[in-house]
Design a protein around this motif. Structure first.
Motif, short mmCIF file in Angstrom:
data_model
loop_
_atom_site.label_atom_id
_atom_site.label_comp_id
_atom_site.label_asym_id
_atom_site.label_seq_id
_atom_site.Cartn_x
_atom_site.Cartn_y
_atom_site.Cartn_z
N LEU A 6 30.54 -27.02 -60.04
CA LEU A 6 31.79 -27.28 -59.45
C LEU A 6 32.77 -27.52 -60.22
CD1 LEU A 6 32.99 -26.66 -56.56
CD2 LEU A 6 32.36 -29.05 -56.07
N ALA A 7 32.63 -28.69 -60.92
CA ALA A 7 33.62 -29.33 -61.76
C ALA A 7 34.40 -28.35 -62.64
CB ALA A 7 33.17 -30.46 -62.39
N PRO A 8 33.52 -27.64 -63.33
CA PRO A 8 34.37 -26.59 -64.47
C PRO A 8 34.99 -25.64 -63.70
CG PRO A 8 32.23 -26.45 -64.85
CD PRO A 8 32.31 -27.84 -63.93
N TYR A 9 34.53 -25.02 -62.54
CA TYR A 9 34.93 -23.96 -61.66
C TYR A 9 36.20 -24.47 -60.98
CZ TYR A 9 35.00 -20.37 -57.83
OH TYR A 9 35.36 -19.41 -57.14
N CYS A 10 36.42 -25.75 -60.70
CA CYS A 10 37.70 -26.00 -59.94
C CYS A 10 38.81 -26.44 -61.07
CB CYS A 10 37.53 -27.40 -59.28
SG CYS A 10 36.44 -27.11 -57.78
N LEU A 11 38.23 -26.91 -62.13
CA LEU A 11 39.24 -27.37 -63.20
C LEU A 11 39.87 -26.23 -64.03
CD1 LEU A 11 37.38 -30.77 -64.48
CD2 LEU A 11 39.46 -30.51 -63.20
N THR A 12 38.94 -25.02 -64.01
CA THR A 12 39.40 -23.88 -64.86
C THR A 12 40.65 -23.37 -63.91
OG1 THR A 12 37.38 -23.79 -65.80
CG2 THR A 12 38.94 -21.76 -65.66
N LYS A 50 46.44 -22.51 -70.02
CA LYS A 50 47.90 -22.14 -69.22
C LYS A 50 47.93 -20.66 -69.26
CE LYS A 50 50.51 -26.08 -70.60
NZ LYS A 50 51.85 -26.21 -71.54
N SER A 51 47.19 -19.90 -70.15
CA SER A 51 47.28 -18.39 -69.98
C SER A 51 46.26 -17.95 -68.96
CB SER A 51 46.74 -17.87 -71.35
OG SER A 51 45.42 -17.88 -71.47
N LEU A 52 45.29 -18.76 -68.45
CA LEU A 52 44.30 -18.50 -67.24
C LEU A 52 45.06 -18.64 -66.07
CD1 LEU A 52 41.18 -19.76 -68.59
CD2 LEU A 52 41.63 -17.11 -68.78
N LEU A 53 45.97 -19.55 -65.94
CA LEU A 53 46.51 -19.78 -64.70
C LEU A 53 47.55 -19.07 -64.16
CD1 LEU A 53 47.21 -23.58 -65.25
CD2 LEU A 53 45.16 -22.71 -63.92
N HIS A 107 47.14 -20.87 -49.14
CA HIS A 107 46.46 -19.78 -49.54
C HIS A 107 45.37 -19.98 -50.74
CE1 HIS A 107 48.08 -17.41 -46.11
NE2 HIS A 107 49.65 -17.46 -46.77
N ARG A 108 44.40 -19.52 -50.52
CA ARG A 108 43.40 -19.60 -51.68
C ARG A 108 44.12 -18.77 -52.79
NH1 ARG A 108 40.36 -17.53 -56.17
NH2 ARG A 108 38.46 -18.41 -56.26
N PRO A 109 44.52 -19.29 -54.14
CA PRO A 109 45.38 -18.43 -55.21
C PRO A 109 44.19 -17.54 -55.75
CG PRO A 109 45.47 -20.95 -55.27
CD PRO A 109 44.40 -20.59 -54.39
N CYS A 110 44.92 -16.24 -56.15
CA CYS A 110 44.37 -15.69 -56.99
C CYS A 110 44.34 -15.70 -58.47
CB CYS A 110 44.89 -13.83 -56.76
SG CYS A 110 44.53 -13.69 -54.90
N TYR A 111 43.48 -15.37 -59.26
CA TYR A 111 43.37 -15.68 -60.71
C TYR A 111 43.18 -14.47 -61.46
CZ TYR A 111 43.19 -20.60 -58.81
OH TYR A 111 43.45 -21.56 -58.10
N PRO A 112 44.29 -13.79 -61.73
CA PRO A 112 44.03 -12.38 -62.41
C PRO A 112 43.44 -12.38 -63.90
CG PRO A 112 46.30 -12.81 -62.25
CD PRO A 112 45.57 -13.96 -61.39
N HIS A 113 43.60 -13.45 -64.52
CA HIS A 113 43.20 -13.64 -65.76
C HIS A 113 41.81 -13.99 -65.90
CE1 HIS A 113 47.02 -12.84 -67.16
NE2 HIS A 113 47.55 -13.83 -66.72
N LEU A 114 41.05 -14.34 -64.87
CA LEU A 114 39.81 -14.74 -64.68
C LEU A 114 38.72 -13.60 -63.83
CD1 LEU A 114 39.89 -18.41 -63.51
CD2 LEU A 114 39.51 -17.68 -65.83
#
Length: 228
Positions: A133-139, A10-13, A46-53
């Motif tokens: 691809l699976a961990p990339y998408c699920l993360t 949740k902290s990454l999302l 839009h393709r979301p941004c993930y500032p914590h990644l």
């Protein structure tokens, strides 16, 4: 342990909420010859941004890391691939759409195409590098891809010598008869057909090459008619 993992995720999302939708802009859709992006369905997000990644949009890794997929490293890590097209195919080898890529295809190309165009994530995604691809998408979008099965087709599974059978389509097909009906080589057949126009488009301007490619790939199918 479970709660700890959930808290970290949740902290990454960006937000603990469903992906926000946008109103499709007809003007943007009509500029596909300039953008090099054409899909049978409009862009709804839009393709979301993930500032914590911190490595969210970086290039694919350029060196081997531990015991990760050796096939993935040999294809992307050694940077042998050049730009081209990323096409999304149904199980009948009919193209949902495509977009131009400046360098070799990466996980973000597949992730972005699905997130920005599909109202609901596909039930099954067959991809030659589904192991990564699976961990990339699920993360990034756990809720959106929660019911999606990522699998490597039988043809490419032979090269995944370090990957678990848990990512192979054949492992699931033995217990789910519906999966045996999937033409897992549909994308491979479609991409092979594109080789017929590769030489022709190399002599064209960008606008003409994109137009020529679209005509070659038609008819383009609506993904709402396809479950997989």
């Amino acid at each position: 342990m479970h709660h700890t993992c959930c808290d970290v995720l949740k902290s990454l999302l960006v937000e603990n909420s469903p992906l926000p939708c946008i109103t499709p802009d007809p003007g943007v859709s009509s500029e596909w010859q300039k953008t090099g992006c054409f899909y049978s369905m409009p862009q709804i997000r839009h393709r979301p941004c993930y500032p914590h990644l911190k490595h969210d949009l970086r290039e694919e890794p350029g060196r081997r890391r531990g015991d990760k997929c050796s096939k993935y490293y040999s294809q992307y890590g050694e940077k042998r691939l050049t730009g081209g097209l990323m096409c999304a195919w149904c199980t009948h080898s009919i193209c949902y759409g495509f977009h131009c890529i400046p360098r070799g295809e990466g996980r973000n190309d597949v992730f972005s195409a699905i997130v920005t165009r599909w109202p609901k994530a596909p039930r099954v995604v067959v991809y030659d590098f589904a192991c990564t691809l699976a961990p990339y998408c699920l993360t990034r979008e756990l809720e959106f891809f929660a019911d999606t099965l990522f699998v490597v087709d039988g043809f490419h599974a032979k090269g995944h010598t370090k990957c678990s059978p848990a990512v192979f389509l054949t492992s699931y097909a033995s217990t789910d008869p519906r999966l045996t009906q999937i033409n897992s080589s549909a994308a491979e057949c479609g991409n092979s057909a594109l080789k017929r126009i590769r030489k022709s488009v190399s002599y064209m301007s960008q606008d003409h090459a994109i137009l020529y490619t679209r005509v070659f790939l038609e008819p383009v199918e609506d993904p709402q008619d396809e479950e997989y």
